[in-house]
Design a protein around this motif. Structure first.
Motif, PDB file in Angstrom:
ATOM      1  N   ILE A  84      -3.216   3.886 -18.910  1.00  0.00           N
ATOM      2  CA  ILE A  84      -2.025   3.103 -18.570  1.00  0.00           C
ATOM      3  C   ILE A  84      -0.862   3.571 -19.434  1.00  0.00           C
ATOM      4  N   GLU A  85       0.248   3.855 -18.791  1.00  0.00           N
ATOM      5  CA  GLU A  85       1.456   4.248 -19.502  1.00  0.00           C
ATOM      6  C   GLU A  85       2.440   3.081 -19.537  1.00  0.00           C
ATOM      7  N   ASP A  86       3.120   2.980 -20.687  1.00  0.00           N
ATOM      8  CA  ASP A  86       4.173   1.965 -20.863  1.00  0.00           C
ATOM      9  C   ASP A  86       3.659   0.563 -20.542  1.00  0.00           C
ATOM     10  N   LEU A  87       2.548   0.227 -21.173  1.00  0.00           N
ATOM     11  CA  LEU A  87       1.926  -1.074 -20.942  1.00  0.00           C
ATOM     12  C   LEU A  87       2.673  -2.183 -21.674  1.00  0.00           C
ATOM     13  N   THR A  88       2.969  -3.256 -20.966  1.00  0.00           N
ATOM     14  CA  THR A  88       3.504  -4.477 -21.560  1.00  0.00           C
ATOM     15  C   THR A  88       2.567  -5.623 -21.216  1.00  0.00           C
ATOM     16  N   ALA A  89       2.046  -6.296 -22.252  1.00  0.00           N
ATOM     17  CA  ALA A  89       1.147  -7.432 -22.048  1.00  0.00           C
ATOM     18  C   ALA A  89       1.690  -8.626 -22.816  1.00  0.00           C
ATOM     19  N   THR A  90       1.624  -9.813 -22.219  1.00  0.00           N
ATOM     20  CA  THR A  90       2.191 -11.001 -22.850  1.00  0.00           C
ATOM     21  C   THR A  90       1.178 -12.131 -22.903  1.00  0.00           C
ATOM     22  N   SER A  91       1.378 -12.988 -23.923  1.00  0.00           N
ATOM     23  CA  SER A  91       0.610 -14.226 -24.067  1.00  0.00           C
ATOM     24  C   SER A  91       1.558 -15.261 -24.639  1.00  0.00           C
ATOM     25  N   ASP A  92       1.953 -16.215 -23.824  1.00  0.00           N
ATOM     26  CA  ASP A  92       2.967 -17.195 -24.234  1.00  0.00           C
ATOM     27  C   ASP A  92       4.235 -16.436 -24.645  1.00  0.00           C
ATOM     28  N   SER A  93       4.667 -16.588 -25.893  1.00  0.00           N
ATOM     29  CA  SER A  93       5.886 -15.911 -26.349  1.00  0.00           C
ATOM     30  C   SER A  93       5.580 -14.590 -27.047  1.00  0.00           C
ATOM     31  N   ARG A  94       4.317 -14.182 -27.033  1.00  0.00           N
ATOM     32  CA  ARG A  94       3.925 -12.955 -27.718  1.00  0.00           C
ATOM     33  C   ARG A  94       3.888 -11.794 -26.731  1.00  0.00           C
ATOM     34  N   GLU A  95       4.249 -10.637 -27.207  1.00  0.00           N
ATOM     35  CA  GLU A  95       4.304  -9.470 -26.334  1.00  0.00           C
ATOM     36  C   GLU A  95       3.800  -8.245 -27.067  1.00  0.00           C
ATOM     37  N   ILE A  96       3.052  -7.431 -26.347  1.00  0.00           N
ATOM     38  CA  ILE A  96       2.544  -6.174 -26.890  1.00  0.00           C
ATOM     39  C   ILE A  96       3.000  -5.059 -25.969  1.00  0.00           C
ATOM     40  N   ILE A  97       3.553  -4.004 -26.531  1.00  0.00           N
ATOM     41  CA  ILE A  97       3.995  -2.858 -25.739  1.00  0.00           C
ATOM     42  C   ILE A  97       3.306  -1.612 -26.287  1.00  0.00           C
ATOM     43  N   ILE A  98       2.677  -0.849 -25.397  1.00  0.00           N
ATOM     44  CA  ILE A  98       1.939   0.352 -25.792  1.00  0.00           C
ATOM     45  C   ILE A  98       2.404   1.531 -24.939  1.00  0.00           C
ATOM     46  N   ALA A  99       2.721   2.626 -25.572  1.00  0.00           N
ATOM     47  CA  ALA A  99       3.200   3.796 -24.833  1.00  0.00           C
ATOM     48  C   ALA A  99       2.116   4.404 -23.961  1.00  0.00           C
ATOM     49  N   PHE A 100       0.895   4.497 -24.494  1.00  0.00           N
ATOM     50  CA  PHE A 100      -0.213   5.096 -23.741  1.00  0.00           C
ATOM     51  C   PHE A 100      -1.511   4.426 -24.150  1.00  0.00           C
ATOM     52  N   TYR A 101      -2.200   3.848 -23.179  1.00  0.00           N
ATOM     53  CA  TYR A 101      -3.445   3.138 -23.457  1.00  0.00           C
ATOM     54  C   TYR A 101      -4.572   3.757 -22.643  1.00  0.00           C
ATOM     55  N   GLU A 102      -5.629   4.201 -23.339  1.00  0.00           N
ATOM     56  CA  GLU A 102      -6.803   4.753 -22.673  1.00  0.00           C
ATOM     57  C   GLU A 102      -7.771   3.604 -22.378  1.00  0.00           C
ATOM     58  N   PHE A 103      -7.764   3.166 -21.142  1.00  0.00           N
ATOM     59  CA  PHE A 103      -8.645   2.065 -20.757  1.00  0.00           C
ATOM     60  C   PHE A 103     -10.105   2.485 -20.890  1.00  0.00           C
ATOM     61  N   GLY A 104     -10.449   3.681 -20.383  1.00  0.00           N
ATOM     62  CA  GLY A 104     -11.816   4.184 -20.484  1.00  0.00           C
ATOM     63  C   GLY A 104     -12.217   4.948 -19.244  1.00  0.00           C
ATOM     64  N   THR A 105     -13.483   5.328 -19.181  1.00  0.00           N
ATOM     65  CA  THR A 105     -14.001   6.124 -18.065  1.00  0.00           C
ATOM     66  C   THR A 105     -15.102   5.362 -17.334  1.00  0.00           C
ATOM     67  N   PHE A 106     -14.894   5.201 -16.053  1.00  0.00           N
ATOM     68  CA  PHE A 106     -15.911   4.590 -15.198  1.00  0.00           C
ATOM     69  C   PHE A 106     -16.722   5.701 -14.542  1.00  0.00           C
ATOM     70  N   VAL A 107     -18.053   5.579 -14.610  1.00  0.00           N
ATOM     71  CA  VAL A 107     -18.944   6.605 -14.066  1.00  0.00           C
ATOM     72  C   VAL A 107     -19.775   5.983 -12.951  1.00  0.00           C
ATOM     73  N   ARG A 108     -19.775   6.643 -11.800  1.00  0.00           N
ATOM     74  CA  ARG A 108     -20.537   6.128 -10.651  1.00  0.00           C
ATOM     75  C   ARG A 108     -21.314   7.268 -10.009  1.00  0.00           C
ATOM     76  N   THR A 109     -22.630   7.102  -9.880  1.00  0.00           N
ATOM     77  CA  THR A 109     -23.487   8.109  -9.265  1.00  0.00           C
ATOM     78  C   THR A 109     -24.063   7.574  -7.961  1.00  0.00           C
ATOM     79  N   VAL A 110     -23.926   8.364  -6.916  1.00  0.00           N
ATOM     80  CA  VAL A 110     -24.435   8.001  -5.599  1.00  0.00           C
ATOM     81  C   VAL A 110     -25.375   9.105  -5.124  1.00  0.00           C
ATOM     82  N   THR A 111     -26.528   8.712  -4.594  1.00  0.00           N
ATOM     83  CA  THR A 111     -27.473   9.678  -4.049  1.00  0.00           C
ATOM     84  C   THR A 111     -27.314   9.744  -2.535  1.00  0.00           C
ATOM     85  N   THR A 112     -27.152  10.958  -2.041  1.00  0.00           N
ATOM     86  CA  THR A 112     -26.980  11.180  -0.606  1.00  0.00           C
ATOM     87  C   THR A 112     -28.233  11.828  -0.035  1.00  0.00           C
ATOM     88  N   THR A 113     -28.714  11.304   1.084  1.00  0.00           N
ATOM     89  CA  THR A 113     -29.854  11.889   1.791  1.00  0.00           C
ATOM     90  C   THR A 113     -29.362  12.459   3.110  1.00  0.00           C
TER      91      THR A 113
END
Length: 314
Positions: free
Chosen positions: A278-307
């Motif tokens: 996520i780029e240029d993330l802004t997150a708020t809670s009530d009157s609090r705010e967090i701004i992050i230039a670049f946030y690495e959420f993570g990697t989702f891995v999905r394996t599917v078997t095809t027959t």
């Protein structure tokens, strides 16, 4: 009140508690102590946590995704809607705005169980102590795909660069578990994974058995030495001396009748790696705010078997 923040981000730009009092921080990781005994958000980087997702149909026929991570009493989730083929198209997808998609961080009263997400009815416990909502930011998903026939031979050695297809059945060797189309799985044809040139070559013709559709060189294709016609030549055996040996590895005039005209079903796996950021993330809670230039959420891995059963090639 001051928040203690440790984001997995390249730069934490600012944190502030009052809209009128702005404190700028430009450092790799911001650690600000809390000295008034109030709630502390201890760790938002979810280091070591696995990105999971609520059920995704195997056919990928969906446009709504819920990705999430659980780290004891903390959770973070991303609800995303898109018609892009993020599961099987190798590309960087996005941006997807958090104005129309949802990011939510929660601090909980107790550890969240594995069934905390993906329920039709939200759990009544643990309770939420604090929530940060993503108000703005751009989500990007970079998808890479790895396909594998699980025969132990690397895709490079199976000619992925040229889409080598030894038996011409429409499946390149790197996703074909029966490379030579003889209905004997490659993994069962004496491959030497340390040095493929030393793999079993029954008839000594210079072509290893896993790439040779007539393993014993008797002029009868291995696939036709399946006398019981169960699409597995390996279990049709003849007593030679004191040993039972498969017909397809000895000179024999025995053939299937009528002739085999079907390949056995093939399986291969496809693993999608979705790197979410996520780029240029802004997150708020009530009157609090967090701004992050670049946030690495993570990697989702999905394996599917095809027959798949390839079209028969005589």
């Amino acid at each position: 009140m001051t928040l203690k923040i440790n984001f997995k981000a390249r730069i934490v730009i600012l944190i502030f508690e009052d809209m009128k009092k702005l404190l700028y921080l430009i450092i790799p990781i911001a650690l600000i102590g809390c000295d008034d005994g109030d709630l502390i958000l201890e760790d938002l980087d979810f280091e070591g946590a696995t990105v999971q997702a609520c059920e995704i149909p195997d056919d990928g026929d969906t446009s709504d995704y819920l990705f999430y991570m659980i780290n004891d009493t903390e959770t973070i989730s991303l609800q995303l809607s898109t018609i892009d083929d993020i599961l099987s198209s190798e590309a960087t997808h996005g941006p997807y705005s958090l104005i129309t998609n949802d990011l939510e961080y929660r601090k909980l009263s107790d550890a969240a169980g594995s069934d905390y997400f993906c329920n039709d009815i939200p759990p009544s416990s643990p309770t939420t102590l604090q929530t940060f909502i993503g108000e703005d930011g751009d989500v990007y998903i970079t998808t890479s795909i790895e396909e594998e026939d699980n025969d132990g031979i690397s895709a490079v050695d199976e000619g992925i660069a040229t889409l080598q297809d030894t038996d011409m059945d429409g499946l390149p060797d790197y996703i074909d578990e029966d490379d030579d189309g003889d209905n004997v799985l490659t993994i069962n044809e004496g491959i030497n994974l340390t040095d493929l040139s030393l793999s079993q070559d029954t008839d000594g013709d210079g072509t290893p058995d896993y790439l040779d559709n007539d393993d014993d060189g008797d002029g009868i294709p291995t696939i036709q030495e399946d006398l019981n016609r169960d699409l597995s030549p390996a279990n049709d055996r003849l007593l030679v001396g004191t040993d039972l040996q498969p017909y397809y590895l000895i000179n024999s005039i025995e053939m299937a009748s009528p002739a085999i005209d079907t390949f056995r079903p093939h399986e291969y796996s496809s693993t999608a790696n979705l790197d979410i950021s996520i780029e240029d993330l802004t997150a708020t809670s009530d009157s609090r705010e967090i701004i992050i230039a670049f946030y690495e959420f993570g990697t989702f891995v999905r394996t599917v078997t095809t027959t798949i059963t390839p079209n028969f090639v005589p």
